[in-house]
Design a protein around this motif. Structure first.
Motif, PDB file in Angstrom:
ATOM      1  N   TRP A  24      34.030 -21.095  29.243  1.00 28.57           N
ATOM      2  CA  TRP A  24      34.374 -21.972  28.128  1.00 28.57           C
ATOM      3  C   TRP A  24      35.763 -21.688  27.572  1.00 28.57           C
ATOM      4  O   TRP A  24      36.490 -22.622  27.212  1.00 28.57           O
ATOM      5  CB  TRP A  24      33.313 -21.856  27.029  1.00 28.57           C
ATOM      6  N   ASN A  25      36.165 -20.425  27.521  1.00 32.57           N
ATOM      7  CA  ASN A  25      37.506 -20.113  27.027  1.00 32.57           C
ATOM      8  C   ASN A  25      38.586 -20.484  28.031  1.00 32.57           C
ATOM      9  O   ASN A  25      39.744 -20.694  27.654  1.00 32.57           O
ATOM     10  CB  ASN A  25      37.606 -18.625  26.674  1.00 32.57           C
ATOM     11  N   ASP A  55      27.374 -14.461  25.998  1.00 36.63           N
ATOM     12  CA  ASP A  55      27.496 -14.047  27.401  1.00 36.63           C
ATOM     13  C   ASP A  55      26.224 -13.457  27.982  1.00 36.63           C
ATOM     14  O   ASP A  55      26.169 -13.192  29.182  1.00 36.63           O
ATOM     15  CB  ASP A  55      28.627 -13.020  27.555  1.00 36.63           C
ATOM     16  N   ILE A 104      29.584 -19.023  21.144  1.00 43.18           N
ATOM     17  CA  ILE A 104      29.775 -18.665  22.544  1.00 43.18           C
ATOM     18  C   ILE A 104      29.122 -17.314  22.803  1.00 43.18           C
ATOM     19  O   ILE A 104      29.370 -16.345  22.071  1.00 43.18           O
ATOM     20  CB  ILE A 104      31.275 -18.622  22.908  1.00 43.18           C
ATOM     21  N   SER A 140      31.504 -17.061  28.132  1.00 43.50           N
ATOM     22  CA  SER A 140      32.822 -17.129  27.499  1.00 43.50           C
ATOM     23  C   SER A 140      33.943 -17.286  28.518  1.00 43.50           C
ATOM     24  O   SER A 140      34.954 -17.945  28.246  1.00 43.50           O
ATOM     25  CB  SER A 140      33.063 -15.877  26.643  1.00 43.50           C
ATOM     26  N   GLU A 141      33.787 -16.676  29.697  1.00 45.60           N
ATOM     27  CA  GLU A 141      34.838 -16.776  30.714  1.00 45.60           C
ATOM     28  C   GLU A 141      35.091 -18.239  31.073  1.00 45.60           C
ATOM     29  O   GLU A 141      36.246 -18.674  31.189  1.00 45.60           O
ATOM     30  CB  GLU A 141      34.455 -15.985  31.963  1.00 45.60           C
TER      31      GLU A 141
END
Length: 285
Positions: free
Chosen positions: A236-237, A263, A261, A233-234
């Motif tokens: 892709w976001n 992790d 998403i 997520s870090e």
């Protein structure tokens, strides 16, 4: 009477399908494309490969130990730490990025191991049904094939000829190693066999494969929708603001439900297994 078999071979003109100059020419491009559509299909049929779980991501992501060695070397190569050159800064930046992204290599290995073991444990005719498939190269691709190899499973490597990568990684069985020239044919084989896709952090190639798959799902060109997982997520976001696409009306609110998403390896594994069991195995029970 002289028969064709009596005439020496060197007196016959060269057959078109043996003429490499012709086959490698611009007019024969359609033939080369057709070969890349046809020959892999025959090999997949021979190896009984019908369903894959595709893992893709950056070719630049390295194992942590290798990344840390690169960072140490980059730091030690700086002659004046107070005033590094542009080249030294760039080298150190690449090394720092390698260390930052290295955990994704290990995650791809572990996810490939767990999904391969699950597939190998399926009962009856479904045993070993879902094979890990990668782009065949280094980085996340290597990690995917390595994971399957570690637990005694076979996997697929759809390699592509590039000026800066030589060959496919060593963890792919010989009969399932492929080298494509045309990206669009390679993507066809990625999606045609895929029953699940996992996108790890990557660059242009990763984005190309991810968004083409999402487009095919969004436009209902794929009959049975594969679960699509974005790992990390870090990353892709940070890279994409999917909600902004909804805000601007370029996608529908429900389109953000086309992917998930995650992790952790456990979260990715459980989601993929649940989806595959429901969408592709339940009808055969």
């Amino acid at each position: 009477m002289t028969t064709p078999h009596d005439i020496p071979e060197e007196r016959w003109p060269l057959k078109a399908y043996k003429n490499l100059d012709f086959l490698n020419s611009d007019p024969a491009r359609s033939i080369r494309v057709l070969c890349e559509f046809t020959e892999p299909g025959l090999r997949f049929a021979e190896e009984k490969v019908e369903d894959t779980i595709v893992l893709f991501g950056s070719a630049r992501i390295k194992p942590l130990e290798e990344a840390e060695k690169l960072r140490t070397a980059a730091r030690s190569s700086i002659k004046d730490p107070e005033n590094p050159t542009a080249e030294e800064k760039q080298m150190l930046h690449r090394a720092e990025c390698a260390v930052q992204s290295a955990p994704y290599y290990e995650a791809a290995v572990k996810l490939s191991e767990s999904l391969t073991k699950w597939s190998m444990s399926l009962p009856g005719p479904h045993q070993d049904r879902f094979l890990i498939c990668s782009g065949g190269g280094p980085g996340i691709m290597e990690a995917a094939n390595l994971g399957a190899h570690n637990v005694g499973g076979k996997s697929v490597g759809l390699g592509i000829s590039l000026p800066f990568e030589q060959g496919v990684n060593e963890y792919i069985p010989e009969k399932l190693k492929f080298e494509f020239h045309y990206f669009f044919v390679r993507k066809y084989w990625f999606v045609f066999l895929a029953k699940a896709l996992v996108a790890f952090p990557g660059g242009f190639g990763t984005m190309d494969e991810l968004f083409e798959t999402l487009t095919l799902v969004q436009t209902q060109k794929i009959e049975k929708v594969p679960p699509i997982v974005l790992f990390g997520s870090e990353f892709w976001n940070d890279v994409f603001n999917f909600d902004a696409l909804v805000k601007w009306g370029t996608i529908s609110p429900e389109d953000v439900e086309l992917f998930k998403i995650v992790d952790t390896v456990d979260e990715a594994h459980n989601y993929i297994v649940e989806c595959l069991s429901e969408r592709f195995l339940s009808e055969d029970r």
